[in-house]
Scaffold this motif. Sequence first.
Motif, PDB file in Angstrom:
ATOM      1  N   ILE A   3     193.504   5.519  22.438  1.00  0.00           N
ATOM      2  CA  ILE A   3     192.325   5.620  21.569  1.00  0.00           C
ATOM      3  C   ILE A   3     191.342   4.494  21.873  1.00  0.00           C
ATOM      4  CG2 ILE A   3     191.549   5.465  19.159  1.00  0.00           C
ATOM      5  CD1 ILE A   3     194.235   6.899  18.433  1.00  0.00           C
ATOM      6  N   GLY A   4     191.865   3.298  22.150  1.00  0.00           N
ATOM      7  CA  GLY A   4     191.003   2.167  22.493  1.00  0.00           C
ATOM      8  C   GLY A   4     190.224   2.404  23.775  1.00  0.00           C
ATOM      9  N   VAL A   5     190.881   2.963  24.785  1.00  0.00           N
ATOM     10  CA  VAL A   5     190.199   3.253  26.048  1.00  0.00           C
ATOM     11  C   VAL A   5     189.113   4.306  25.819  1.00  0.00           C
ATOM     12  CG1 VAL A   5     190.514   4.302  28.332  1.00  0.00           C
ATOM     13  CG2 VAL A   5     192.073   2.522  27.562  1.00  0.00           C
ATOM     14  N   GLY A  49     196.976  -2.674  34.614  1.00  0.00           N
ATOM     15  CA  GLY A  49     197.815  -3.185  33.524  1.00  0.00           C
ATOM     16  C   GLY A  49     198.544  -2.071  32.792  1.00  0.00           C
ATOM     17  N   LEU A  50     197.836  -1.000  32.512  1.00  0.00           N
ATOM     18  CA  LEU A  50     198.459   0.136  31.833  1.00  0.00           C
ATOM     19  C   LEU A  50     199.515   0.797  32.720  1.00  0.00           C
ATOM     20  CD1 LEU A  50     195.245   1.608  30.221  1.00  0.00           C
ATOM     21  CD2 LEU A  50     197.183   0.654  28.981  1.00  0.00           C
ATOM     22  N   PHE A  51     199.232   0.870  34.014  1.00  0.00           N
ATOM     23  CA  PHE A  51     200.196   1.463  34.937  1.00  0.00           C
ATOM     24  C   PHE A  51     201.462   0.602  35.014  1.00  0.00           C
ATOM     25  CE2 PHE A  51     201.871   2.350  39.213  1.00  0.00           C
ATOM     26  CZ  PHE A  51     202.043   3.723  39.096  1.00  0.00           C
ATOM     27  N   TRP A  53     185.357  -3.134  37.902  1.00  0.00           N
ATOM     28  CA  TRP A  53     186.511  -4.027  38.017  1.00  0.00           C
ATOM     29  C   TRP A  53     187.302  -4.074  36.720  1.00  0.00           C
ATOM     30  CZ3 TRP A  53     187.061  -8.081  34.727  1.00  0.00           C
ATOM     31  CH2 TRP A  53     185.928  -8.482  34.027  1.00  0.00           C
ATOM     32  N   GLY A  54     186.630  -4.020  35.580  1.00  0.00           N
ATOM     33  CA  GLY A  54     187.320  -4.040  34.289  1.00  0.00           C
ATOM     34  C   GLY A  54     188.205  -2.820  34.105  1.00  0.00           C
ATOM     35  N   ALA A  72     182.429   4.526  36.985  1.00  0.00           N
ATOM     36  CA  ALA A  72     181.695   3.426  36.349  1.00  0.00           C
ATOM     37  C   ALA A  72     180.752   2.747  37.331  1.00  0.00           C
ATOM     38  CB  ALA A  72     182.684   2.402  35.790  1.00  0.00           C
ATOM     39  N   SER A  73     179.740   2.090  36.769  1.00  0.00           N
ATOM     40  CA  SER A  73     178.848   1.286  37.597  1.00  0.00           C
ATOM     41  C   SER A  73     179.622   0.059  38.084  1.00  0.00           C
ATOM     42  CB  SER A  73     177.620   0.856  36.793  1.00  0.00           C
ATOM     43  OG  SER A  73     177.995  -0.050  35.780  1.00  0.00           O
TER      44      SER A  73
END
Length: 179
Positions: free
Chosen positions: A82-84, A44-46, A36-37, A30-31
């Motif tokens: 799916i959201g990611v 958080g997922l981890f 950071w997002g 990502a740029s």
Amino acid sequence: MIFIAISLYSLSLLTQVSTAFFAFLLAKRASLHYRWGWIFLGIGLFLMIGRRVSPILSILETHRYNLTDAILSLPISLCLLIGVFGIHKLMTKINAGNELLTTLSQTDPLTKCLTRAEILFRLTNEIKRAERGSHVFSIFEIDIDHFKNVNDHYGHDVGDEILCSLVQNIKTQLRSNDH
């Protein structure tokens, strides 16, 4: 039933690990604006992986399980995955649109030359660079006298063709680092 609960938690765990891994992969590509997002989403997922491991360990130790929690864990993890993917697809589309807007704002669509605004921007940067390095540079500008008469007499299509032909002829004479 214990096997079903462990299987559901295990599938959920696998989905969660995949989602976290994908988020970290996207952070790497990502740029800076979005990195950071993706990193915090991946963290958080981890961290949520522990919420998938602890029920499995609890079932193995106590042989007790919450079937509702086991059933809900898999769709929750799938929705996150799916959201990611959806956010990634949206951001890819936005980035492509931004690249197109940048190109359109810097380049004239007819002649493929730099726009006036882009020329002024680059000229300002070139002047600053020349002043810093005590370099000289040249500016070459062309004005076609009475070109309005060509458009009025032969039409705008012919005028456009003449402009494009003139630009192509000039571009063949430029070096690769000239604009």
